[in-house]
Design a protein around this motif. Structure first.
Motif, PDB file in Angstrom:
ATOM      1  N   GLU A 539      -1.073  -1.636   9.017  1.00 19.68           N
ATOM      2  CA  GLU A 539      -2.023  -0.586   9.390  1.00 19.68           C
ATOM      3  C   GLU A 539      -1.888   0.619   8.464  1.00 19.68           C
ATOM      4  OE1 GLU A 539      -4.990   1.492  11.482  1.00 19.68           O
ATOM      5  OE2 GLU A 539      -4.498  -0.640  11.298  1.00 19.68           O
ATOM      6  N   SER A 540      -0.623   0.960   8.130  1.00 19.35           N
ATOM      7  CA  SER A 540      -0.391   2.098   7.227  1.00 19.35           C
ATOM      8  C   SER A 540      -0.960   1.799   5.848  1.00 19.35           C
ATOM      9  CB  SER A 540       1.103   2.393   7.127  1.00 19.35           C
ATOM     10  OG  SER A 540       1.628   2.758   8.385  1.00 19.35           O
ATOM     11  N   LYS A 541      -0.788   0.568   5.393  1.00 21.77           N
ATOM     12  CA  LYS A 541      -1.320   0.199   4.072  1.00 21.77           C
ATOM     13  C   LYS A 541      -2.848   0.278   4.075  1.00 21.77           C
ATOM     14  CE  LYS A 541       1.457  -3.522   3.710  1.00 21.77           C
ATOM     15  NZ  LYS A 541       2.039  -4.766   3.121  1.00 21.77           N
ATOM     16  N   ARG A 542      -3.468  -0.103   5.210  1.00 19.64           N
ATOM     17  CA  ARG A 542      -4.921  -0.016   5.300  1.00 19.64           C
ATOM     18  C   ARG A 542      -5.380   1.443   5.230  1.00 19.64           C
ATOM     19  NH1 ARG A 542      -8.643   1.305   8.572  1.00 19.64           N
ATOM     20  NH2 ARG A 542      -7.247   1.798  10.297  1.00 19.64           N
ATOM     21  N   ILE A 543      -4.662   2.318   5.978  1.00 24.07           N
ATOM     22  CA  ILE A 543      -5.016   3.738   5.983  1.00 24.07           C
ATOM     23  C   ILE A 543      -4.834   4.349   4.599  1.00 24.07           C
ATOM     24  CG2 ILE A 543      -4.306   6.008   6.882  1.00 24.07           C
ATOM     25  CD1 ILE A 543      -3.601   4.576   9.518  1.00 24.07           C
ATOM     26  N   LEU A 544      -3.767   3.906   3.909  1.00 29.09           N
ATOM     27  CA  LEU A 544      -3.449   4.492   2.598  1.00 29.09           C
ATOM     28  C   LEU A 544      -4.186   3.813   1.449  1.00 29.09           C
ATOM     29  CD1 LEU A 544       0.375   4.988   3.166  1.00 29.09           C
ATOM     30  CD2 LEU A 544      -1.276   6.812   2.733  1.00 29.09           C
ATOM     31  N   ALA A 545      -5.027   2.822   1.775  1.00 37.33           N
ATOM     32  CA  ALA A 545      -5.782   2.138   0.724  1.00 37.33           C
ATOM     33  C   ALA A 545      -6.694   3.132   0.024  1.00 37.33           C
ATOM     34  CB  ALA A 545      -6.609   1.009   1.335  1.00 37.33           C
TER      35      ALA A 545
END
Length: 596
Positions: A539-545
């Motif tokens: 989820e964090s990687k998606r937000i930080l994409a």
């Protein structure tokens, strides 16, 4: 032959010209060497300039005989013959605003307070300050409405009733709620009236005082300590120090130390209101004659058992703000600090318990160096908003004060401008005596108890590092981009000139829930690399994409673009970084400490 005398000290306080000295004179049967404005300056100016002492005595009431303290005489000695008597020592305090130091000193040796009010004027500024001092220093109050002879005879009772109701309302929100109020005329006709004029209401006042007085617990054991308020020499005999015994007892032939002069003297003779005595104990009013020294060197101060008192350069005190004082009590501010009969300037540093200990039971007889304490920019008070700290950008200091919570006990480090000699656990009063004496504001700011005195002149190096007072710092920044599953680049947490190396190894929290560790600086603009030991969540990687929108400046070199990611796209939404740590105020190395 006279029997045993039990001494109780009654303070006579009030606004200037309320008739305090006239009242003390009307009540008294015996005057001391310093009573009824005997000083030439007092007579010249027509006002009391110093503490005056006089007394009267009555048969000891039956209700007090059970509380009669043991005599400091040798064990097995025969009891003193005759009926025991209650000796009431009157401490006549000046009423002028500029003499508040003297008033505070006098209040600390009294067991009951008489607040004298000019019935034609009511509660005036110094009357109110005296009431504040009384709440701090003593347990019982009697209000005396003086000068009733100046009221028109036909309207006298109505005027007395009206003033009585006013005073009752004033006392409602104090510890003296319901205190007795009595009308008198200590000097009918005023100062110019002939001495033959009989005072009114004095016998009723004596009866009231006798009914209100309770004998405080008196303990003859412990080290001898006396508060000296007058000093004079008698040709051919020596120097006499008069005062009130604060603790312990004393006998003829004992040695006493005068700490201010650093000398030890032998007691040659003693008197209580012109009556020779061989011993005296806590609570007694006493004159001690010792071998000759210049009385000008000791106008007032302390006399004690040899080596029982110490001189301190700073102190840790428990603090309580006086609610009538307007304005905040700020750290680094200077106040007039009164300890006994001494008043010196002192610089304050306020601190409270750690947030988890805000509701802990107050301790008023010791200070725990093993605990941690939270630095405060000012005393935390219900009526004041917390002070904004100058953190600079994203740096701020946090604490429960911002949440509206207040601790049950607070403390201060007081650094004195000149050393003071005082006992432990003595009363401390902080004032702003430089305030306009004509303004109707309370100059008394706080009171407290001296819990620990710092005797070493170099206390800043020898003691203060042991005092674990910390500032709670919180910095906020942003995640700029992801480098890989276990590392990100952060920004806006530090200024460009900050040495990030000092923060390497400290933990940061991402708003997405991960815990990170500052790994190294990243370039020269205040950015830094954060290692994520547990890795970023999907989820964090998606937000930080990245969104495709690019940041950066044109004209930069390729190496700089690669190093700092100047052309890197921003994440889809901001992820904040939070860095919290403690910094101990007295740590010379200014280390940053985080909870495990």
């Amino acid at each position: 032959m006279a029997g045993r005398r039990v001494n109780v000290n009654v303070g006579v306080l009030g606004h200037i010209d309320s008739g305090k000295t006239a009242l003390a004179r009307a009540l008294s049967t015996t005057a001391s060497t310093a009573a009824f404005d005997k000083q030439p300056q007092s007579r010249e100016r027509g006002i009391t300039l110093d503490l005056g002492f006089s007394c009267f005595s009555v048969p000891l009431p039956a209700r007090l005989r059970a509380a009669l303290p043991a005599s400091p005489a040798a064990p097995g000695a025969a009891p003193e013959p005759g009926e025991p008597r209650l000796q009431v020592t009157l401490v006549d305090c000046p009423g002028h605003a500029s003499l508040i130091r003297t008033i505070i000193g006098g209040a600390q040796i009294i067991d009951l307070m008489m607040l004298v009010i000019d019935v034609t004027k009511g509660l005036q500024t110094q009357s109110a300050e005296c009431l504040v001092i009384g709440q701090i220093a003593c347990q019982k109050l009697v209000v005396v409405l003086n000068k009733i002879d100046l009221l028109a005879e036909g309207k006298r009772q109505a005027a007395i009733d009206k003033m009585t109701k006013k005073m009752q309302k004033t006392l409602e929100n104090t510890k003296f709620r319901g205190a007795p109020i009595i009308p008198v005329a200590a000097r009918p006709g005023g100062p110019e009236a002939p001495e033959t004029e009989t005072p009114q209401g004095i016998s009723e006042l004596i009866e009231l005082l006798t009914s209100q007085i309770s004998v405080p617990a008196r303990d003859p054991s412990g080290p001898f300590l006396m508060s000296v308020d007058h000093c004079f020499s008698i040709k051919g005999q020596g120097t006499v120090m008069t005062g009130t015994i604060l603790s312990g007892s004393i006998s003829l032939g004992d040695s006493v130390e005068i700490p201010a002069l650093k000398v030890v003297k032998k007691v040659k003779s003693m008197q209580m209101f012109h009556t020779p005595v061989t011993s005296a104990m806590q609570g007694d009013r006493l004159g001690i004659c010792v071998t000759q020294f210049d009385p000008k060197l000791l106008e007032r101060g302390l006399v004690c058992a040899p080596e029982s008192l110490h001189t301190v350069h700073a102190a840790l005190i428990s603090v309580e703000k006086i609610p009538y004082f307007r304005g905040p009590l700020q750290t680094k501010a200077k106040f007039h600090i009164t300890v006994g009969h001494e008043t010196v300037m002192g610089r304050m540093l306020f601190f409270s318990p750690a947030p988890d200990d805000f509701d802990r039971e107050p301790v008023l007889d010791s200070f725990d160096l093993s605990r941690e304490y939270l630095f405060q920019e000012q005393y935390l008070s219900q009526d004041l908003a917390p002070v904004a700290t100058d953190g600079g950008g994203a740096d701020k200091e946090t604490g429960p004060a911002a949440e509206g919570r207040h601790p049950r006990q607070q403390w201060a480090l007081v650094e004195f401008e000149k050393p003071v000699t005082c006992p432990r656990l003595c009363l401390v009063i902080g004032s702003r005596l430089d305030a306009d004496i004509h303004a109707s504001t309370c100059r008394l700011a706080f009171h407290g108890v001296l819990l620990r005195g710092l005797e070493d002149r170099d206390y800043a190096a020898s003691f203060l590092p042991r005092l674990r007072v910390y500032k709670l710092k919180c910095k906020q920044g942003l995640v700029e981009r992801v480098m890989d599953d276990h590392s990100v680049i952060g920004r806006s947490l530090f200024k460009k000139e900050t040495s990030i190396q000092l923060f390497v190894g400290l933990k940061v929290h991402l708003s997405t829930g991960e815990l990170g560790i500052i790994d190294s600086a990243f370039g020269q603009s205040g950015k830094f690399k954060i290692r994520i030991p547990g890795g970023l969540s999907p989820e964090s990687k998606r937000i930080l994409a990245p969104t495709g929108k690019k940041r950066g400046r044109a004209g930069r070199g390729e190496a700089a673009r690669q190093e700092e990611g100047a052309e890197q796209p921003e994440p889809t939404q901001h992820v904040t970084l939070s860095l919290s740590f403690k910094r101990y105020v007295f740590d010379a190395h200014k280390r940053m400490v985080q909870s495990p």
